[in-house]
Scaffold this motif. Structure first.
Motif, PDB file in Angstrom:
ATOM      1  N   ASP A 294       0.801  -1.226   0.000  1.00  0.00           N
ATOM      2  CA  ASP A 294       0.000   0.000   0.000  1.00  0.00           C
ATOM      3  C   ASP A 294       0.833   1.276   0.000  1.00  0.00           C
ATOM      4  O   ASP A 294       0.271   2.375   0.119  1.00  0.00           O
ATOM      5  CB  ASP A 294      -0.984  -0.003   1.179  1.00  0.00           C
ATOM      6  CG  ASP A 294      -0.331   0.250   2.540  1.00  0.00           C
ATOM      7  OD1 ASP A 294       0.902   0.440   2.607  1.00  0.00           O
ATOM      8  OD2 ASP A 294      -1.064   0.251   3.559  1.00  0.00           O
ATOM      9  N   GLN A 295       2.156   1.149  -0.187  1.00  0.00           N
ATOM     10  CA  GLN A 295       2.967   2.365  -0.236  1.00  0.00           C
ATOM     11  C   GLN A 295       4.248   2.140  -1.038  1.00  0.00           C
ATOM     12  O   GLN A 295       5.207   1.551  -0.543  1.00  0.00           O
ATOM     13  CB  GLN A 295       3.345   2.859   1.176  1.00  0.00           C
ATOM     14  CG  GLN A 295       4.028   4.210   1.120  1.00  0.00           C
ATOM     15  CD  GLN A 295       4.600   4.698   2.431  1.00  0.00           C
ATOM     16  OE1 GLN A 295       5.096   5.808   2.502  1.00  0.00           O
ATOM     17  NE2 GLN A 295       4.547   3.898   3.460  1.00  0.00           N
TER      18      GLN A 295
ATOM     19  N   SER B 146       0.004  -6.380  -6.417  1.00  0.00           N
ATOM     20  CA  SER B 146      -0.731  -5.115  -6.488  1.00  0.00           C
ATOM     21  C   SER B 146       0.023  -4.054  -5.696  1.00  0.00           C
ATOM     22  O   SER B 146       0.550  -4.335  -4.617  1.00  0.00           O
ATOM     23  CB  SER B 146      -2.144  -5.254  -5.915  1.00  0.00           C
ATOM     24  OG  SER B 146      -2.896  -6.219  -6.616  1.00  0.00           O
ATOM     25  N   PHE B 147       0.019  -2.835  -6.225  1.00  0.00           N
ATOM     26  CA  PHE B 147       0.682  -1.743  -5.516  1.00  0.00           C
ATOM     27  C   PHE B 147      -0.191  -0.499  -5.516  1.00  0.00           C
ATOM     28  O   PHE B 147      -1.053  -0.308  -6.381  1.00  0.00           O
ATOM     29  CB  PHE B 147       2.053  -1.433  -6.128  1.00  0.00           C
ATOM     30  CG  PHE B 147       2.010  -0.910  -7.549  1.00  0.00           C
ATOM     31  CD1 PHE B 147       1.774   0.437  -7.823  1.00  0.00           C
ATOM     32  CD2 PHE B 147       2.216  -1.764  -8.627  1.00  0.00           C
ATOM     33  CE1 PHE B 147       1.736   0.916  -9.123  1.00  0.00           C
ATOM     34  CE2 PHE B 147       2.188  -1.295  -9.936  1.00  0.00           C
ATOM     35  CZ  PHE B 147       1.937   0.056 -10.184  1.00  0.00           C
TER      36      PHE B 147
ATOM     37  N   SER C  74       2.378  -1.541 -16.719  1.00  0.00           N
ATOM     38  CA  SER C  74       2.546  -2.209 -15.427  1.00  0.00           C
ATOM     39  C   SER C  74       2.217  -3.694 -15.498  1.00  0.00           C
ATOM     40  O   SER C  74       1.097  -4.080 -15.860  1.00  0.00           O
ATOM     41  CB  SER C  74       1.670  -1.557 -14.357  1.00  0.00           C
ATOM     42  OG  SER C  74       1.823  -2.239 -13.126  1.00  0.00           O
ATOM     43  N   LEU C  75       3.165  -4.522 -15.116  1.00  0.00           N
ATOM     44  CA  LEU C  75       2.933  -5.959 -15.037  1.00  0.00           C
ATOM     45  C   LEU C  75       2.089  -6.314 -13.817  1.00  0.00           C
ATOM     46  O   LEU C  75       1.428  -7.347 -13.800  1.00  0.00           O
ATOM     47  CB  LEU C  75       4.281  -6.688 -14.991  1.00  0.00           C
ATOM     48  CG  LEU C  75       4.284  -8.198 -15.208  1.00  0.00           C
ATOM     49  CD1 LEU C  75       3.673  -8.580 -16.551  1.00  0.00           C
ATOM     50  CD2 LEU C  75       5.712  -8.747 -15.096  1.00  0.00           C
ATOM     51  N   ALA C  76       2.115  -5.467 -12.806  1.00  0.00           N
ATOM     52  CA  ALA C  76       1.336  -5.685 -11.576  1.00  0.00           C
ATOM     53  C   ALA C  76       0.023  -4.908 -11.629  1.00  0.00           C
ATOM     54  O   ALA C  76      -0.132  -3.961 -12.413  1.00  0.00           O
ATOM     55  CB  ALA C  76       2.149  -5.256 -10.360  1.00  0.00           C
ATOM     56  N   ASN C  77      -0.920  -5.271 -10.768  1.00  0.00           N
ATOM     57  CA  ASN C  77      -2.133  -4.479 -10.583  1.00  0.00           C
ATOM     58  C   ASN C  77      -1.760  -3.175  -9.875  1.00  0.00           C
ATOM     59  O   ASN C  77      -0.788  -3.124  -9.114  1.00  0.00           O
ATOM     60  CB  ASN C  77      -3.147  -5.250  -9.745  1.00  0.00           C
ATOM     61  CG  ASN C  77      -3.456  -6.625 -10.317  1.00  0.00           C
ATOM     62  OD1 ASN C  77      -3.678  -6.766 -11.515  1.00  0.00           O
ATOM     63  ND2 ASN C  77      -3.464  -7.639  -9.462  1.00  0.00           N
ATOM     64  N   TYR C  78      -2.567  -2.130 -10.059  1.00  0.00           N
ATOM     65  CA  TYR C  78      -2.101  -0.806  -9.652  1.00  0.00           C
ATOM     66  C   TYR C  78      -3.233   0.088  -9.164  1.00  0.00           C
ATOM     67  O   TYR C  78      -4.388  -0.041  -9.556  1.00  0.00           O
ATOM     68  CB  TYR C  78      -1.403  -0.118 -10.823  1.00  0.00           C
ATOM     69  CG  TYR C  78      -2.228  -0.119 -12.101  1.00  0.00           C
ATOM     70  CD1 TYR C  78      -3.150   0.893 -12.382  1.00  0.00           C
ATOM     71  CD2 TYR C  78      -2.120  -1.170 -13.019  1.00  0.00           C
ATOM     72  CE1 TYR C  78      -3.917   0.868 -13.534  1.00  0.00           C
ATOM     73  CE2 TYR C  78      -2.889  -1.206 -14.175  1.00  0.00           C
ATOM     74  CZ  TYR C  78      -3.782  -0.185 -14.425  1.00  0.00           C
ATOM     75  OH  TYR C  78      -4.552  -0.223 -15.563  1.00  0.00           O
ATOM     76  N   SER C  79      -2.846   1.003  -8.270  1.00  0.00           N
ATOM     77  CA  SER C  79      -3.684   2.132  -7.911  1.00  0.00           C
ATOM     78  C   SER C  79      -2.752   3.279  -7.531  1.00  0.00           C
ATOM     79  O   SER C  79      -1.584   3.060  -7.178  1.00  0.00           O
ATOM     80  CB  SER C  79      -4.614   1.796  -6.746  1.00  0.00           C
ATOM     81  OG  SER C  79      -5.595   2.810  -6.593  1.00  0.00           O
ATOM     82  N   PHE C  80      -3.270   4.499  -7.591  1.00  0.00           N
ATOM     83  CA  PHE C  80      -2.463   5.684  -7.321  1.00  0.00           C
ATOM     84  C   PHE C  80      -3.217   6.618  -6.384  1.00  0.00           C
ATOM     85  O   PHE C  80      -4.419   6.853  -6.550  1.00  0.00           O
ATOM     86  CB  PHE C  80      -2.128   6.419  -8.625  1.00  0.00           C
ATOM     87  CG  PHE C  80      -1.291   5.603  -9.569  1.00  0.00           C
ATOM     88  CD1 PHE C  80       0.087   5.601  -9.480  1.00  0.00           C
ATOM     89  CD2 PHE C  80      -1.894   4.796 -10.523  1.00  0.00           C
ATOM     90  CE1 PHE C  80       0.857   4.830 -10.330  1.00  0.00           C
ATOM     91  CE2 PHE C  80      -1.133   4.013 -11.388  1.00  0.00           C
ATOM     92  CZ  PHE C  80       0.246   4.028 -11.279  1.00  0.00           C
ATOM     93  N   TYR C  81      -2.506   7.137  -5.382  1.00  0.00           N
ATOM     94  CA  TYR C  81      -3.095   8.074  -4.443  1.00  0.00           C
ATOM     95  C   TYR C  81      -3.265   9.455  -5.073  1.00  0.00           C
ATOM     96  O   TYR C  81      -2.427   9.905  -5.858  1.00  0.00           O
ATOM     97  CB  TYR C  81      -2.193   8.239  -3.218  1.00  0.00           C
ATOM     98  CG  TYR C  81      -2.154   7.076  -2.272  1.00  0.00           C
ATOM     99  CD1 TYR C  81      -3.005   7.014  -1.173  1.00  0.00           C
ATOM    100  CD2 TYR C  81      -1.241   6.040  -2.448  1.00  0.00           C
ATOM    101  CE1 TYR C  81      -2.950   5.951  -0.277  1.00  0.00           C
ATOM    102  CE2 TYR C  81      -1.186   4.966  -1.567  1.00  0.00           C
ATOM    103  CZ  TYR C  81      -2.044   4.938  -0.482  1.00  0.00           C
ATOM    104  OH  TYR C  81      -1.988   3.883   0.391  1.00  0.00           O
TER     105      TYR C  81
END
Length: 444
Positions: free
Chosen positions: A58-59, A87-88, A115-122
């Motif tokens: 988460d960070q 996921s990040f 992105s090869l990983a799942n993602y979210s952005f703050y």
């Protein structure tokens, strides 16, 4: 997408370790059971391996846009997947800062392509962008980030009225970096007078000290209590701060939660002698007593999640004198292996590692259909060999900065396979980048 059958794995999930097969189709887990028979595109014999839900970090700081000489979403996501992080959630102090809805969406567009990983952005908060912050969609964005203490970048929020408004009106979790800026400035002045331009890096935890952390975290907690805000305090680094957090109610009921980072559990002040600026980070790595207290706080559930605060800088930047050397450590590739060392040493159980690195982030951020090994959930899965040593070298470190404080260290475990949203993205050192990760969604 390929259908995949994982056979004979030691499945670590929801507080239990059981032997099971897992069938994956169209990106999702469709069956968990014994002796599953199905025609599939690929079968994996996981005898002797442990199957974990993918880590949700988460960070992280992946540095794109604007700081891509240090890192970018593509390189750091690959490194994450190689380490079992599927996921990040990435921070807004890029260049430009992600402080408008348009700039935030630009980052999602980059990730969708790379992105090869799942993602979210703050979404980033500043002293003067409240209107933009309040436009953030709770269902498609992980949270709002506030720097209540300056770090890398220029996003310090120190206007008390602004803080009150954000805490009162935010509709999604607020994640905060807590260090009191005035305390740090006062301490820095003392050490500048003593050492001039040659402050030893071992003084870092005395400049960014316990008082700076506690004062800021205390303020954030009081604001959250006043407004019933969903608050998540990042990278707790001191024993003193633990008294601010509860462990007498279930995680799902907590309005105020806390994160501990892998480096604050692993290193302590003595490690500056060998590693110097390599482990300079904010908040600082401090005395040994804090490391021990943080581990206990994790076991007692005062600390809710384990993350990395992955923050790469170039090797050349880290060679500067203390004042000019940037703060941050690259470690997303090795975070799971670090915690598996704690398992080997008897300090943590496998079940606790999975709880704090996979289940809890999913619960705290209301991540949709991820974080657990459940039928119907996305197949974010990691196979680990607890008995296959892994030595960190430049050749097998995938960060763009191409260095790690663990170079030369041998972990006792290896990541053998990583599935991201049902795609077999990493197998024994080889990547399959034919499919990108998915944007995380949130049930709020």
């Amino acid at each position: 997408m390929k259908s995949i059958l994982i056979k004979n794995a030691q499945l670590v999930n929801e507080g239990k370790v059981t032997t099971a097969d897992v069938l994956v189709k169209e990106g999702r887990i469709v069956q968990i059971g014994q002796n599953i028979a199905a025609e599939v595109d690929e079968s994996i014999d996981a005898t002797g391996l442990h199957l974990l839900p993918g880590v949700i970090d988460d960070q992280v700081h992946f540095r794109e846009p604007g700081l891509t000489h240090k890192a970018n979403i593509e390189t750091e996501a690959r490194a994450a997947v190689a380490g079992g992080t599927t996921s990040f959630m990435e921070m807004p102090n890029t260049v430009p800062n992600a402080v408008t809805q348009e700039l935030l969406e630009d980052k999602y567009n980059i990730a969708a392509e790379t992105s090869l990983a799942n993602y979210s952005f703050y979404m980033g908060a500043t002293n003067d962008n409240l209107a933009e912050v309040l436009l953030t969609n709770p269902n498609t964005v992980c949270g709002i980030k506030i720097f209540m203490g300056s770090s890398t970048g220029n996003m310090l929020v120190d206007n008390e009225e602004t803080l009150e408004q954000i805490f009162a009106k935010a509709k999604l979790p607020i994640a905060v970096h807590c260090e009191d800026e005035q305390t740090i400035r006062d301490n820095m002045a003392i050490y500048e007078e003593k050492y001039g331009d040659d402050i030893p890096v071992k003084c870092h935890p005395e400049i960014r000290n316990e008082a700076a952390c506690f004062k800021s975290s205390f303020m954030a907690v009081k604001l959250a209590e006043k407004h019933n805000t969903r608050l998540h305090i990042l990278h707790i680094s001191t024993e003193e701060e633990l008294k601010l957090f509860r462990n007498d109610i279930p995680l799902e009921q907590k309005r105020i939660t806390a994160e501990v980072c892998t480096h604050h559990l692993w290193f302590d002040k003595k490690d500056y002698d060998e590693l110097g600026n390599q482990i300079k980070c904010n908040p600082a790595i401090k005395e040994h007593r804090h490391k021990e207290a943080l581990l206990q706080g994790l076991l007692e559930d005062k600390l809710d999640v384990i993350a990395t605060d992955h923050a790469p800088h170039t090797w050349e930047e880290k060679q500067n004198k203390y004042r000019k050397a940037p703060s941050g450590i690259p470690q997303v590739q090795h975070s799971l292996q670090m915690m598996l060392e704690f398992v080997r040493e008897g300090k943590l159980t496998l079940e606790k590692v999975v709880e704090k690195m996979s289940h809890a982030p999913a619960v705290l951020f209301n991540v949709r259909e991820r974080g657990y090994i459940r039928e119907g959930y996305w197949a974010d899965l990691v196979l680990v060999d607890l008995n296959k040593p892994y030595t960190v070298t430049k050749d097998n470190t995938y960060y763009k900065c191409n260095w790690s404080p663990f170079e030369g260290y041998t972990f006792s475990s290896s990541i053998t396979h990583t599935l991201v949203s049902g795609h077999l993205a990493f197998v024994n050192g080889a990547f399959d980048e034919s499919k990108r990760g998915e944007r995380l969604l949130f049930d709020r």
